[in-house]
Scaffold this active site. Structure first.
Site, PDB file in Angstrom:
ATOM      1  N   LYS A   1      29.738 -16.930 -29.769  1.00  0.00           N
ATOM      2  CA  LYS A   1      30.898 -17.915 -29.923  1.00  0.00           C
ATOM      3  C   LYS A   1      30.508 -18.995 -30.753  1.00  0.00           C
ATOM      4  O   LYS A   1      29.477 -19.202 -31.215  1.00  0.00           O
ATOM      5  CB  LYS A   1      31.224 -18.679 -28.370  1.00  0.00           C
ATOM      6  CG  LYS A   1      31.030 -17.345 -27.233  1.00  0.00           C
ATOM      7  CD  LYS A   1      32.428 -16.720 -27.535  1.00  0.00           C
ATOM      8  CE  LYS A   1      32.568 -15.579 -26.291  1.00  0.00           C
ATOM      9  NZ  LYS A   1      33.812 -14.725 -26.544  1.00  0.00           N
TER      10      LYS A   1
ATOM     11  N   SER B   1      37.029 -11.780 -29.706  1.00  0.00           N
ATOM     12  CA  SER B   1      37.241 -13.017 -29.560  1.00  0.00           C
ATOM     13  C   SER B   1      36.903 -13.977 -30.630  1.00  0.00           C
ATOM     14  O   SER B   1      37.035 -15.140 -30.244  1.00  0.00           O
ATOM     15  CB  SER B   1      36.115 -13.194 -28.385  1.00  0.00           C
ATOM     16  OG  SER B   1      34.862 -12.967 -29.008  1.00  0.00           O
TER      17      SER B   1
END
Length: 300
Positions: A170, A117
């Site tokens: 993230k 990701s």
């Protein structure tokens, strides 16, 4: 998680007694509660823990078995010696556990990244180091006591996501007070200003979960650009996105007003990331720390 911290204690016990047995065989003696063994155990913990294993039932069983084996060997080696030395060993073990938890809770920690990701910045099967200065939490239960670490736009953060009960990594896109828009053409607007994107050549190809060719772009949230990946052939339904009183879904875009002490985060691999577009904002209390510029990639 508590499950993760149990493996930490088991790992320290097994390594500590292994070092102690080795030193006993070599005839070494300790001047202060097995200081040498304590420091070696702490160092070996950070070099080896989770370097080759994810935390799972099999890994815990391996550690339990290892603890039993080294424990039997330790008591066998010390069955005919002064128990005062065994007392020093157990004080040294307590020191090792305390050192590891102090370092992991207040200074640095590590996190295993299993997915893609955050490609291209962070590949799958990578261990990254976390800066925890300014963050104080109680070990095992992970209750945040102090959260004074300043979070900036463009920072890569590690946080606990309650919906998945996992630790995620993230990039911070939106800060408290921002009005953020993400449209169906995968553009980001912050407070009415479109974030600049520049195409890179050639296209980026990687083989992981989905093995698809991605378009590499450089995104400029700040003056320091970073690369992101998008799949031009893949379109997402805006109806999949997170909606609440702070996020509204329109025909072609999602608009969010970010509340105080919350952040909007996204993965750099935009079409292969579960992030704030789907689970909402990340609160300050959920943040574990910021990523340091250190990655250890595992070849499997």
């Amino acid at each position: 998680m508590v499950f993760d911290d149990i493996t930490i204690v088991l790992w320290i016990i097994s390594v500590y007694f292994s070092f102690s047995i080795y030193c006993n065989i070599r005839g070494k003696h300790y001047k202060f509660i097995s200081k040498d063994v304590s420091l070696n155990t702490t160092l070996f913990f950070f070099l080896g823990y989770k370097a080759f294993f994810e935390v799972n039932d099999a890994w815990v069983m391996v550690l339990v078995t290892l603890c039993i084996i080294v424990g039997i060997m330790y008591f066998y080696r010390n069955s005919f010696v002064d128990y005062s030395k065994m007392k020093k060993d157990f004080l040294g073990l307590a020191l090792s556990i305390a050192l590891v938890f102090v370092i992991k809770s207040f200074i640095i920690d590590n996190s295993y990244i299993p997915s893609s990701s955050m490609r291209p910045a962070i590949a799958a099967n990578t261990i990254t180091v976390i800066n925890k200065f300014g963050q104080v939490e109680i070990p095992v239960i992970h209750r945040k006591l102090i959260g004074r670490q300043k979070i900036n736009r463009n920072d890569i953060i590690i946080f606990r996501q309650s919906l998945l009960n996992e630790v995620l990594i993230k990039r911070v896109i939106g800060l408290p007070g921002d009005v953020l828009i993400y449209d169906n053409k995968k553009n980001v607007y912050i407070n009415g200003q479109k974030i600049n994107l520049q195409k890179l050549n050639p296209k980026y190809l990687y083989i992981d979960e989905d093995s698809k060719e991605k378009l590499a772009l450089t995104e400029y949230l700040t003056s320091n650009g970073y690369n992101i990946l998008v799949n031009e052939s893949q379109s997402w339904l805006l109806s999949d996105y997170y909606i609440n009183s702070d996020c509204q879904l329109f025909k072609t875009y999602l608009q969010c007003k970010i509340p105080a002490n919350k952040y909007f985060v996204m993965g750099d691999n935009r079409d292969n990331s579960f992030d704030s577009r789907y689970f909402g904002f990340v609160s300050k209390d959920q943040i574990v720390g910021k990523k340091l510029a250190i990655n250890i990639h595992l070849p499997f």
